[in-house]
Design a protein around this motif. Structure first.
Motif, PDB file in Angstrom:
ATOM      1  N   ASN A  31       0.817  -1.219   0.000  1.00  0.00           N
ATOM      2  CA  ASN A  31       0.000   0.000   0.000  1.00  0.00           C
ATOM      3  C   ASN A  31       0.850   1.268   0.000  1.00  0.00           C
ATOM      4  OD1 ASN A  31      -2.316  -1.539   0.023  1.00  0.00           O
ATOM      5  ND2 ASN A  31      -2.523  -1.493   2.248  1.00  0.00           N
ATOM      6  N   GLU A  32       2.097   1.163  -0.452  1.00  0.00           N
ATOM      7  CA  GLU A  32       3.016   2.306  -0.419  1.00  0.00           C
ATOM      8  C   GLU A  32       2.605   3.443  -1.350  1.00  0.00           C
ATOM      9  OE1 GLU A  32       5.045  -1.296   1.041  1.00  0.00           O
ATOM     10  OE2 GLU A  32       3.947  -0.860  -0.806  1.00  0.00           O
ATOM     11  N   TYR A  33       1.781   3.161  -2.352  1.00  0.00           N
ATOM     12  CA  TYR A  33       1.359   4.214  -3.275  1.00  0.00           C
ATOM     13  C   TYR A  33       0.343   5.167  -2.643  1.00  0.00           C
ATOM     14  CZ  TYR A  33       3.411   1.726  -7.312  1.00  0.00           C
ATOM     15  OH  TYR A  33       4.256   1.124  -8.206  1.00  0.00           O
ATOM     16  N   PHE A  34      -0.350   4.705  -1.606  1.00  0.00           N
ATOM     17  CA  PHE A  34      -1.414   5.509  -1.009  1.00  0.00           C
ATOM     18  C   PHE A  34      -0.848   6.563  -0.063  1.00  0.00           C
ATOM     19  CE2 PHE A  34      -3.429   1.511  -2.117  1.00  0.00           C
ATOM     20  CZ  PHE A  34      -4.657   1.900  -2.626  1.00  0.00           C
ATOM     21  N   CYS A  35      -1.570   7.678   0.049  1.00  0.00           N
ATOM     22  CA  CYS A  35      -1.236   8.676   1.056  1.00  0.00           C
ATOM     23  C   CYS A  35      -2.366   8.718   2.080  1.00  0.00           C
ATOM     24  CB  CYS A  35      -1.023  10.056   0.433  1.00  0.00           C
ATOM     25  SG  CYS A  35      -2.525  10.867  -0.160  1.00  0.00           S
ATOM     26  N   GLU A  36      -2.132   9.362   3.187  1.00  0.00           N
ATOM     27  CA  GLU A  36      -3.131   9.432   4.248  1.00  0.00           C
ATOM     28  C   GLU A  36      -4.186  10.481   3.914  1.00  0.00           C
ATOM     29  OE1 GLU A  36      -3.486  10.089   9.106  1.00  0.00           O
ATOM     30  OE2 GLU A  36      -1.531  10.149   8.102  1.00  0.00           O
ATOM     31  N   VAL A  37      -5.430  10.073   3.927  1.00  0.00           N
ATOM     32  CA  VAL A  37      -6.544  10.992   3.685  1.00  0.00           C
ATOM     33  C   VAL A  37      -6.905  11.660   5.009  1.00  0.00           C
ATOM     34  CG1 VAL A  37      -8.924  11.213   2.885  1.00  0.00           C
ATOM     35  CG2 VAL A  37      -7.405   9.514   1.837  1.00  0.00           C
ATOM     36  N   ASP A  38      -7.017  12.974   5.014  1.00  0.00           N
ATOM     37  CA  ASP A  38      -7.359  13.697   6.237  1.00  0.00           C
ATOM     38  C   ASP A  38      -8.706  13.237   6.782  1.00  0.00           C
ATOM     39  OD1 ASP A  38      -5.037  15.051   5.979  1.00  0.00           O
ATOM     40  OD2 ASP A  38      -5.934  16.997   5.490  1.00  0.00           O
ATOM     41  N   GLU A  39      -8.787  13.094   8.082  1.00  0.00           N
ATOM     42  CA  GLU A  39     -10.005  12.585   8.707  1.00  0.00           C
ATOM     43  C   GLU A  39     -11.192  13.511   8.469  1.00  0.00           C
ATOM     44  OE1 GLU A  39     -11.605  10.984  13.062  1.00  0.00           O
ATOM     45  OE2 GLU A  39      -9.590  11.812  12.849  1.00  0.00           O
ATOM     46  N   ASP A  40     -10.952  14.826   8.471  1.00  0.00           N
ATOM     47  CA  ASP A  40     -12.073  15.754   8.264  1.00  0.00           C
ATOM     48  C   ASP A  40     -12.660  15.627   6.864  1.00  0.00           C
ATOM     49  OD1 ASP A  40      -9.882  16.815   7.006  1.00  0.00           O
ATOM     50  OD2 ASP A  40     -10.241  18.883   7.624  1.00  0.00           O
ATOM     51  N   PHE A  41     -11.835  15.200   5.892  1.00  0.00           N
ATOM     52  CA  PHE A  41     -12.337  14.971   4.537  1.00  0.00           C
ATOM     53  C   PHE A  41     -13.254  13.756   4.525  1.00  0.00           C
ATOM     54  CE2 PHE A  41     -12.139  13.115   0.288  1.00  0.00           C
ATOM     55  CZ  PHE A  41     -12.327  14.213  -0.533  1.00  0.00           C
ATOM     56  N   ILE A  42     -12.867  12.713   5.251  1.00  0.00           N
ATOM     57  CA  ILE A  42     -13.672  11.491   5.302  1.00  0.00           C
ATOM     58  C   ILE A  42     -14.978  11.731   6.050  1.00  0.00           C
ATOM     59  CG2 ILE A  42     -13.738   9.100   6.125  1.00  0.00           C
ATOM     60  CD1 ILE A  42     -10.718   8.994   5.789  1.00  0.00           C
ATOM     61  N   LEU A  43     -14.928  12.532   7.107  1.00  0.00           N
ATOM     62  CA  LEU A  43     -16.118  12.755   7.934  1.00  0.00           C
ATOM     63  C   LEU A  43     -17.121  13.711   7.294  1.00  0.00           C
ATOM     64  CD1 LEU A  43     -14.458  12.983  11.464  1.00  0.00           C
ATOM     65  CD2 LEU A  43     -15.667  11.045  10.432  1.00  0.00           C
ATOM     66  N   ASP A  44     -16.691  14.442   6.267  1.00  0.00           N
ATOM     67  CA  ASP A  44     -17.611  15.326   5.546  1.00  0.00           C
ATOM     68  C   ASP A  44     -18.375  14.481   4.522  1.00  0.00           C
ATOM     69  OD1 ASP A  44     -18.934  17.190   3.988  1.00  0.00           O
ATOM     70  OD2 ASP A  44     -17.251  18.582   3.872  1.00  0.00           O
ATOM     71  N   ARG A  45     -19.613  14.175   4.813  1.00  0.00           N
ATOM     72  CA  ARG A  45     -20.393  13.264   3.969  1.00  0.00           C
ATOM     73  C   ARG A  45     -20.570  13.782   2.539  1.00  0.00           C
ATOM     74  NH1 ARG A  45     -22.594   9.042   7.005  1.00  0.00           N
ATOM     75  NH2 ARG A  45     -21.228   8.874   8.823  1.00  0.00           N
ATOM     76  N   PHE A  46     -20.462  15.083   2.343  1.00  0.00           N
ATOM     77  CA  PHE A  46     -20.574  15.630   0.981  1.00  0.00           C
ATOM     78  C   PHE A  46     -19.481  15.053   0.081  1.00  0.00           C
ATOM     79  CE2 PHE A  46     -19.315  18.776  -2.220  1.00  0.00           C
ATOM     80  CZ  PHE A  46     -20.512  18.940  -2.901  1.00  0.00           C
ATOM     81  N   ASN A  47     -18.292  14.848   0.642  1.00  0.00           N
ATOM     82  CA  ASN A  47     -17.177  14.308  -0.145  1.00  0.00           C
ATOM     83  C   ASN A  47     -17.389  12.852  -0.531  1.00  0.00           C
ATOM     84  OD1 ASN A  47     -15.723  16.744   0.116  1.00  0.00           O
ATOM     85  ND2 ASN A  47     -14.948  16.101   2.122  1.00  0.00           N
ATOM     86  N   LEU A  48     -18.312  12.177   0.142  1.00  0.00           N
ATOM     87  CA  LEU A  48     -18.547  10.753  -0.093  1.00  0.00           C
ATOM     88  C   LEU A  48     -19.814  10.501  -0.896  1.00  0.00           C
ATOM     89  CD1 LEU A  48     -17.697   9.387   3.479  1.00  0.00           C
ATOM     90  CD2 LEU A  48     -16.152  10.141   1.673  1.00  0.00           C
ATOM     91  N   THR A  49     -20.369  11.547  -1.478  1.00  0.00           N
ATOM     92  CA  THR A  49     -21.623  11.425  -2.227  1.00  0.00           C
ATOM     93  C   THR A  49     -21.536  10.324  -3.292  1.00  0.00           C
ATOM     94  OG1 THR A  49     -22.093  13.773  -1.905  1.00  0.00           O
ATOM     95  CG2 THR A  49     -23.286  12.651  -3.664  1.00  0.00           C
ATOM     96  N   GLY A  50     -22.492   9.419  -3.266  1.00  0.00           N
ATOM     97  CA  GLY A  50     -22.580   8.361  -4.268  1.00  0.00           C
ATOM     98  C   GLY A  50     -21.822   7.097  -3.929  1.00  0.00           C
ATOM     99  N   LEU A  51     -20.922   7.151  -2.959  1.00  0.00           N
ATOM    100  CA  LEU A  51     -20.119   5.963  -2.636  1.00  0.00           C
ATOM    101  C   LEU A  51     -20.946   4.890  -1.941  1.00  0.00           C
ATOM    102  CD1 LEU A  51     -16.685   7.464  -1.505  1.00  0.00           C
ATOM    103  CD2 LEU A  51     -17.390   6.624  -3.746  1.00  0.00           C
ATOM    104  N   ASN A  52     -22.068   5.272  -1.348  1.00  0.00           N
ATOM    105  CA  ASN A  52     -22.931   4.273  -0.708  1.00  0.00           C
ATOM    106  C   ASN A  52     -23.502   3.294  -1.732  1.00  0.00           C
ATOM    107  OD1 ASN A  52     -24.401   6.558  -1.682  1.00  0.00           O
ATOM    108  ND2 ASN A  52     -26.225   5.793  -0.646  1.00  0.00           N
ATOM    109  N   ASN A  53     -23.546   3.700  -3.005  1.00  0.00           N
ATOM    110  CA  ASN A  53     -24.021   2.814  -4.069  1.00  0.00           C
ATOM    111  C   ASN A  53     -22.903   1.935  -4.623  1.00  0.00           C
ATOM    112  OD1 ASN A  53     -26.643   3.963  -3.981  1.00  0.00           O
ATOM    113  ND2 ASN A  53     -25.958   5.665  -5.285  1.00  0.00           N
ATOM    114  N   GLU A  54     -21.671   2.256  -4.282  1.00  0.00           N
ATOM    115  CA  GLU A  54     -20.524   1.513  -4.797  1.00  0.00           C
ATOM    116  C   GLU A  54     -20.041   0.439  -3.823  1.00  0.00           C
ATOM    117  OE1 GLU A  54     -18.971   1.985  -7.723  1.00  0.00           O
ATOM    118  OE2 GLU A  54     -20.022   3.770  -8.407  1.00  0.00           O
ATOM    119  N   VAL A  55     -20.322   0.629  -2.538  1.00  0.00           N
ATOM    120  CA  VAL A  55     -19.742  -0.226  -1.503  1.00  0.00           C
ATOM    121  C   VAL A  55     -20.838  -0.911  -0.700  1.00  0.00           C
ATOM    122  CG1 VAL A  55     -18.223  -0.294   0.507  1.00  0.00           C
ATOM    123  CG2 VAL A  55     -17.774   1.340  -1.345  1.00  0.00           C
TER     124      VAL A  55
END
Length: 280
Positions: A31-55
């Protein structure tokens, strides 16, 4: 097949335990290619729009990523939930790395050569960037883009080669160069991210690279078998594929103009080759 490969990636051992799910994921091999995603980005549900249909099990997977999952639920869904959490984090990661803060984090990794360097000799060990060939998960694995020769390569490591390309998306490397134009590699001379001498790339006389980054394999290429006998040069040239950089699905204007001109020149050369082959 890619789906199965993703599931087979090593998840580490108990001795690799970290305080948070994200830190554990990032420290896992492959997983060395990945970087750390800021927690506030993950907790903002607007940034996750549509992912509930993917997962599948979206809510539980999100709770696992943010370390809010109930222990009893985690024990019941341990195997499948971990796979879904990886998928969700990967899709969030693709959205994060095209933000200003995400790009800044990936630039640091790019400058360190964390994604490897171009194996093409004339690119002088130019740093590579990960890119997806499609934004839909479980379709294509990640590739590595060289901004100098503008070609794609497959990661050398099978662990990296099994990473889903959708976790980086089709936009990332080209948007990075658009936001950071000083990082655009020159076509001649040493690469923009540092000199490429044998002293700092780990190469010796007649030797291969020996450094932290692995030398990737070319995505395309011609086979050395058969010696080329009976092969039409014109037909080979017509079948050659070219990678087209895109940002949010749109081709880059200047790059698209250049590629159209280059293809027009190629068509002229192919016509001449066909004429010479007919005469021969």
């Amino acid at each position: 097949m890619l789906h199965r490969a993703v599931e087979d990636i090593s998840t580490g051992s108990d001795s690799d335990y970290s305080s948070t799910w994200i830190s554990w994921f990032l420290s896992s091999k492959g997983n060395e290619y990945f970087c750390e995603v800021d927690e506030d980005f993950i907790l903002d549900r607007f940034n996750l729009t549509g992912l509930n249909n993917e997962v599948a099990n979206y809510a539980q997977a999100l709770d696992l990523i943010t370390d809010q999952l109930d222990d009893e639920v985690q024990d019941e869904l341990r195997g499948s939930l971990d796979v879904q959490a990886r998928l969700l984090y990967g899709l969030i990661h693709a959205r994060w790395i095209v933000t200003a803060r995400g790009l800044a984090k990936m630039v640091e990794k790019y400058k360190r050569g964390d994604f490897g360097r171009c194996p093409r000799v004339l690119c002088q060990s130019q740093s590579l960037l990960p890119v997806g060939l499609i934004d839909v998960p479980y379709e294509k694995s990640v590739k590595l883009y060289c901004g100098r020769c503008e070609d794609l390569y497959s990661p050398k490591s099978s662990r990296h080669g099994s990473i889903d390309g959708a976790y980086f998306g089709t936009t990332f490397p080209h948007l990075l160069y658009l936001v950071y134009p000083t990082l655009i590699p020159p076509k001649t001379g040493p690469p923009a991210d540092g000199p490429a001498s044998a002293n700092n790339t780990g190469e010796g006389k007649g030797g291969r690279r020996r450094g932290r980054e692995e030398v990737p394999d070319a995505v395309g290429g011609m086979s050395g078998e058969g010696g080329g006998e009976g092969i039409s040069t014109a037909s080979v040239a017509l079948k050659a594929e070219r990678y087209r950089p895109r940002i949010y699905g749109f081709q880059l204007n200047e790059t698209a103009k250049l590629q159209r001109w280059q293809e027009a020149m190629r068509d002229r050369q192919v016509a001449r080759l066909e004429e010479l082959e007919e005469r021969g």
